[in-house]
Write a protein that holds these residues in place. Structure first.
Motif, PDB file in Angstrom:
ATOM      1  N   GLU A   1      -9.541 -20.499 -22.601  1.00  0.00           N
ATOM      2  CA  GLU A   1     -11.043 -19.870 -21.718  1.00  0.00           C
ATOM      3  C   GLU A   1     -11.211 -19.002 -23.162  1.00  0.00           C
ATOM      4  O   GLU A   1     -12.337 -18.323 -22.890  1.00  0.00           O
ATOM      5  CB  GLU A   1     -11.086 -19.886 -20.844  1.00  0.00           C
ATOM      6  CG  GLU A   1     -12.284 -18.964 -20.183  1.00  0.00           C
ATOM      7  CD  GLU A   1     -11.598 -18.454 -18.517  1.00  0.00           C
ATOM      8  OE1 GLU A   1     -11.439 -18.576 -17.994  1.00  0.00           O
ATOM      9  OE2 GLU A   1     -13.300 -17.289 -18.752  1.00  0.00           O
ATOM     10  N   PHE A   2      -9.818 -18.004 -23.182  1.00  0.00           N
ATOM     11  CA  PHE A   2      -9.713 -16.966 -23.883  1.00  0.00           C
ATOM     12  C   PHE A   2      -9.442 -17.021 -25.432  1.00  0.00           C
ATOM     13  O   PHE A   2      -9.846 -15.612 -26.621  1.00  0.00           O
ATOM     14  CB  PHE A   2      -8.708 -16.226 -23.203  1.00  0.00           C
ATOM     15  CG  PHE A   2      -9.082 -16.111 -21.374  1.00  0.00           C
ATOM     16  CD1 PHE A   2      -9.575 -14.981 -21.387  1.00  0.00           C
ATOM     17  CD2 PHE A   2      -8.692 -16.729 -21.190  1.00  0.00           C
ATOM     18  CE1 PHE A   2      -9.585 -14.575 -20.134  1.00  0.00           C
ATOM     19  CE2 PHE A   2      -8.789 -16.405 -19.515  1.00  0.00           C
ATOM     20  CZ  PHE A   2      -8.990 -15.456 -19.020  1.00  0.00           C
ATOM     21  N   VAL A   3      -9.225 -17.658 -26.298  1.00  0.00           N
ATOM     22  CA  VAL A   3      -8.774 -18.255 -27.061  1.00  0.00           C
ATOM     23  C   VAL A   3      -9.119 -19.631 -28.383  1.00  0.00           C
ATOM     24  O   VAL A   3      -9.297 -20.243 -27.444  1.00  0.00           O
ATOM     25  CB  VAL A   3      -6.732 -18.133 -27.510  1.00  0.00           C
ATOM     26  CG1 VAL A   3      -6.556 -16.580 -27.518  1.00  0.00           C
ATOM     27  CG2 VAL A   3      -6.167 -18.743 -27.051  1.00  0.00           C
ATOM     28  N   PRO A   4      -9.412 -19.099 -29.870  1.00  0.00           N
ATOM     29  CA  PRO A   4     -10.382 -20.863 -30.347  1.00  0.00           C
ATOM     30  C   PRO A   4      -9.142 -21.010 -30.878  1.00  0.00           C
ATOM     31  O   PRO A   4      -7.779 -21.462 -30.446  1.00  0.00           O
ATOM     32  CB  PRO A   4     -10.353 -19.506 -31.192  1.00  0.00           C
ATOM     33  CG  PRO A   4      -9.847 -18.055 -31.881  1.00  0.00           C
ATOM     34  CD  PRO A   4      -9.008 -17.963 -30.228  1.00  0.00           C
ATOM     35  N   PRO A   5      -9.631 -22.169 -30.413  1.00  0.00           N
ATOM     36  CA  PRO A   5      -9.005 -23.651 -31.278  1.00  0.00           C
ATOM     37  C   PRO A   5      -7.262 -22.678 -32.683  1.00  0.00           C
ATOM     38  O   PRO A   5      -8.014 -22.237 -33.221  1.00  0.00           O
ATOM     39  CB  PRO A   5      -9.618 -24.535 -32.024  1.00  0.00           C
ATOM     40  CG  PRO A   5     -10.721 -24.352 -31.253  1.00  0.00           C
ATOM     41  CD  PRO A   5     -10.634 -22.805 -31.001  1.00  0.00           C
ATOM     42  N   GLY A   6      -6.708 -23.674 -32.462  1.00  0.00           N
ATOM     43  CA  GLY A   6      -5.202 -22.873 -32.770  1.00  0.00           C
ATOM     44  C   GLY A   6      -4.631 -21.715 -33.191  1.00  0.00           C
ATOM     45  O   GLY A   6      -2.943 -21.734 -33.644  1.00  0.00           O
ATOM     46  N   HIS A   7      -4.687 -21.291 -31.667  1.00  0.00           N
ATOM     47  CA  HIS A   7      -4.458 -20.533 -30.805  1.00  0.00           C
ATOM     48  C   HIS A   7      -3.684 -20.729 -29.268  1.00  0.00           C
ATOM     49  O   HIS A   7      -3.647 -19.669 -28.938  1.00  0.00           O
ATOM     50  CB  HIS A   7      -4.457 -18.442 -30.863  1.00  0.00           C
ATOM     51  CG  HIS A   7      -5.056 -18.301 -32.536  1.00  0.00           C
ATOM     52  ND1 HIS A   7      -4.159 -17.803 -33.090  1.00  0.00           N
ATOM     53  CD2 HIS A   7      -5.795 -18.520 -33.701  1.00  0.00           C
ATOM     54  CE1 HIS A   7      -4.937 -17.104 -34.072  1.00  0.00           C
ATOM     55  NE2 HIS A   7      -5.470 -18.000 -34.510  1.00  0.00           N
ATOM     56  N   ARG A   8      -3.588 -22.175 -29.722  1.00  0.00           N
ATOM     57  CA  ARG A   8      -4.052 -22.560 -27.785  1.00  0.00           C
ATOM     58  C   ARG A   8      -2.203 -22.904 -27.944  1.00  0.00           C
ATOM     59  O   ARG A   8      -2.001 -23.752 -29.021  1.00  0.00           O
ATOM     60  CB  ARG A   8      -4.506 -23.465 -27.429  1.00  0.00           C
ATOM     61  CG  ARG A   8      -6.672 -22.799 -27.350  1.00  0.00           C
ATOM     62  CD  ARG A   8      -7.420 -23.955 -27.623  1.00  0.00           C
ATOM     63  NE  ARG A   8      -8.523 -22.929 -27.273  1.00  0.00           N
ATOM     64  CZ  ARG A   8      -9.410 -23.455 -27.399  1.00  0.00           C
ATOM     65  NH1 ARG A   8      -9.859 -24.315 -27.355  1.00  0.00           N
ATOM     66  NH2 ARG A   8     -11.114 -22.821 -27.095  1.00  0.00           N
TER      67      ARG A   8
ATOM     68  N   LEU B   1      -1.674 -11.939 -23.781  1.00  0.00           N
ATOM     69  CA  LEU B   1      -2.847 -13.170 -22.750  1.00  0.00           C
ATOM     70  C   LEU B   1      -1.602 -13.874 -21.709  1.00  0.00           C
ATOM     71  O   LEU B   1      -2.164 -14.002 -20.511  1.00  0.00           O
ATOM     72  CB  LEU B   1      -3.497 -13.804 -23.590  1.00  0.00           C
ATOM     73  CG  LEU B   1      -4.035 -14.774 -22.849  1.00  0.00           C
ATOM     74  CD1 LEU B   1      -5.423 -14.062 -21.799  1.00  0.00           C
ATOM     75  CD2 LEU B   1      -4.968 -15.277 -24.264  1.00  0.00           C
TER      76      LEU B   1
ATOM     77  N   VAL C   1      -1.406 -12.112 -18.846  1.00  0.00           N
ATOM     78  CA  VAL C   1      -1.592 -11.623 -17.968  1.00  0.00           C
ATOM     79  C   VAL C   1      -2.166 -13.228 -17.361  1.00  0.00           C
ATOM     80  O   VAL C   1      -2.404 -12.891 -15.832  1.00  0.00           O
ATOM     81  CB  VAL C   1      -3.797 -11.535 -18.663  1.00  0.00           C
ATOM     82  CG1 VAL C   1      -4.141 -11.415 -17.793  1.00  0.00           C
ATOM     83  CG2 VAL C   1      -3.221  -9.893 -19.325  1.00  0.00           C
TER      84      VAL C   1
ATOM     85  N   ARG D   1      -4.508  -6.278 -18.951  1.00  0.00           N
ATOM     86  CA  ARG D   1      -4.666  -5.267 -20.145  1.00  0.00           C
ATOM     87  C   ARG D   1      -4.641  -4.206 -19.786  1.00  0.00           C
ATOM     88  O   ARG D   1      -5.618  -3.251 -19.014  1.00  0.00           O
ATOM     89  CB  ARG D   1      -5.667  -5.656 -20.812  1.00  0.00           C
ATOM     90  CG  ARG D   1      -4.880  -6.923 -21.706  1.00  0.00           C
ATOM     91  CD  ARG D   1      -6.098  -6.745 -22.886  1.00  0.00           C
ATOM     92  NE  ARG D   1      -5.864  -9.138 -23.637  1.00  0.00           N
ATOM     93  CZ  ARG D   1      -5.216  -9.042 -24.189  1.00  0.00           C
ATOM     94  NH1 ARG D   1      -4.697  -8.008 -24.625  1.00  0.00           N
ATOM     95  NH2 ARG D   1      -4.594 -10.060 -24.826  1.00  0.00           N
TER      96      ARG D   1
ATOM     97  N   VAL E   1      -3.719 -15.056 -11.469  1.00  0.00           N
ATOM     98  CA  VAL E   1      -3.628 -14.042 -12.200  1.00  0.00           C
ATOM     99  C   VAL E   1      -3.656 -12.529 -11.746  1.00  0.00           C
ATOM    100  O   VAL E   1      -3.835 -12.828 -10.608  1.00  0.00           O
ATOM    101  CB  VAL E   1      -4.975 -14.324 -13.148  1.00  0.00           C
ATOM    102  CG1 VAL E   1      -5.625 -12.910 -13.634  1.00  0.00           C
ATOM    103  CG2 VAL E   1      -5.003 -14.972 -14.024  1.00  0.00           C
TER     104      VAL E   1
END
Lengths: 298, 120
Positions: free
Chosen positions: A46-53, A132, A135, A142, A173
């Motif tokens: 939900e929070f980061v784009p593909p490539g950063h999961r 992230l 969290v 944050r 969370v």
């Protein structure tokens, strides 16, 4: 998903999974972490784009186990010499804990596990965000102060994580944002600034800004690049600046003085002993009330 | 948007890639603003319709119609170009002042409206 791991753990059994999760957390705590939490790998989406999961680094990743550890010793925050914090403010304990947990998961449960990749591989971008991860694992939220994740008990902690294909019981969370603290809300209502905003205001050459309404953050701004000149005051970035000056210097004596200068040596020392290259500014955290009571010592 | 398929898509190309200076000058500011250099409203506790995030190099490339390798290189160079070496010196002086203020009086200076000078 297989019903049982090679070690015989029935991952469909919630109680068994919870026991294994607790056991792995204890390994992390014994390995140097002050806090350990778990999040589902899919929570990142939900929070980061593909490539950063997590699944971009470990296909089939199910869980992320996050370790947090404190930075400077409590007494260091009041040292009359700020250099104490600059060179001894970070010791990588959470990284040790995360790799210890990853190795333990592989050796004990037979699932794949890696240390979450954190050091930037391109400019300032971390491959996987440990903030992230913290969290999502319920270890903090944050803050206005440079978007640093504040643990409700300890305040500033550093985070690292193990990413694994092992299904674990995730933590929740936090229900409430740790920041702003009540005393910060009072100051904001009086002065229009929290302590961190007062010490490092974006509109006066600093890094941070925020709007608080009804005790909650409704807008925040953080200038990471200016913060880098403070938190990474000497190291790779400073060295690159000096090289640029060096290349433009025709006079041999000037070049000599620059290369032999203390600042040039300090940049190289920080690169060589990487520990010094980060966490060189604590001014927004120094005035943060979250966890500060723990620094009141004899 | 398709899933990243390689290191270039993740902004991790290996090798020496230099961006045309004219291309850099034209896109530097917008690449910096779209990436994570200036973080606006990224707090996970903000409502979904308010919360934002920085874009990946692949996402920026798609929006600007650029090669992702060019975006990565523009971003990395621009991160350095945001501040010159004089800012590093100012930062050191700021830390001197802020730490001294705290050692002297804790947070009382802040609460009494006397923050340390950000620049000296």
């Amino acid at each position: 998903m297989e019903a049982s791991s090679p070690a015989g753990l029935d991952v469909t059994d919630v109680a068994a999974r919870a026991r294994a999760t607790d056991e792995i957390k204890h390994v992390g705590l014994s390995g140097g972490a002050l806090v350990v939490g778990v999040t589902a790998a899919s929570a990142f989406n939900e929070f980061v784009p593909p490539g950063h999961r997590p699944t971009d680094f470990l296909p089939g990743a199910e869980s992320v186990v996050v370790a947090g550890s404190p930075g400077p010793a409590n007494a260091a925050w009041r040292s009359p010499n700020r250099r104490v914090m600059e060179i001894a403010g970070y010791d990588f304990r959470e990284n040790v804990a995360s790799i210890v947990m990853a190795e333990h998961i592989e050796a004990t449960y037979g699932y794949r596990a890696i240390q979450g990749p954190t050091l930037p591989t391109s400019g300032q971008h971390p491959p996987l965000s440990m903030m992230l991860a913290a969290v999502l694992a319920g270890l903090g939220t944050r803050s206005i102060a440079a978007n640093i994740v504040l643990n409700p008990t300890y305040g500033l902690l550093y985070y690292a994580a193990a990413v694994t294909t092992m299904p674990l019981e995730p933590d929740h969370v936090l229900e409430e944002n740790v920041c702003p603290a009540r005393s910060c809300v009072r100051l904001y209502e009086q002065e229009g600034r929290t302590p961190c905003m007062a010490v490092c205001p974006a509109d006066e050459g600093g890094c941070i800004d925020a709007t608080i309404e009804d005790g909650r953050i409704v807008h925040s701004y953080f200038n990471r690049e200016r913060c880098s000149t403070r938190a990474m005051n000497f190291g790779i970035r400073g060295h690159i600046k000096q090289l640029e000056i060096l290349m433009d210097t025709d006079d041999a004596d000037e070049r000599h003085d620059l290369v032999y200068s203390d600042d040039f040596r300090r940049n190289l020392a920080a690169i060589g002993r990487y520990k010094e290259s980060v966490a060189q500014c604590f001014e927004c955290m120094r005035v943060c009330p979250v966890g500060r009571y723990r620094r009141k010592l004899k | 948007m398709t899933e990243p398929s390689g290191p270039a898509d993740r902004g991790e190309f290996a090798g020496f890639h230099v961006v045309d200076p004219e291309l850099y000058a034209r896109h530097r500011d917008e690449v910096v603003r779209m990436s994570t250099s200036h973080q606006v409203d990224i707090n996970e506790f903000l409502p979904g319709d308010v919360r934002k995030r920085g874009l990946s190099d692949a996402e920026i490339a798609e929006r600007l119609g650029l090669d992702v390798r060019d975006v990565t290189e523009i971003r990395v160079v621009a991160e350095h170009d945001e501040y010159g070496i004089e800012e590093y010196e100012a930062s050191a002086r700021f830390k001197d002042a802020a730490a001294a203020s705290y050692v002297e009086r804790g947070v009382r200076n802040l609460y009494e409206g006397r923050p340390p000078p950000t620049r000296r």
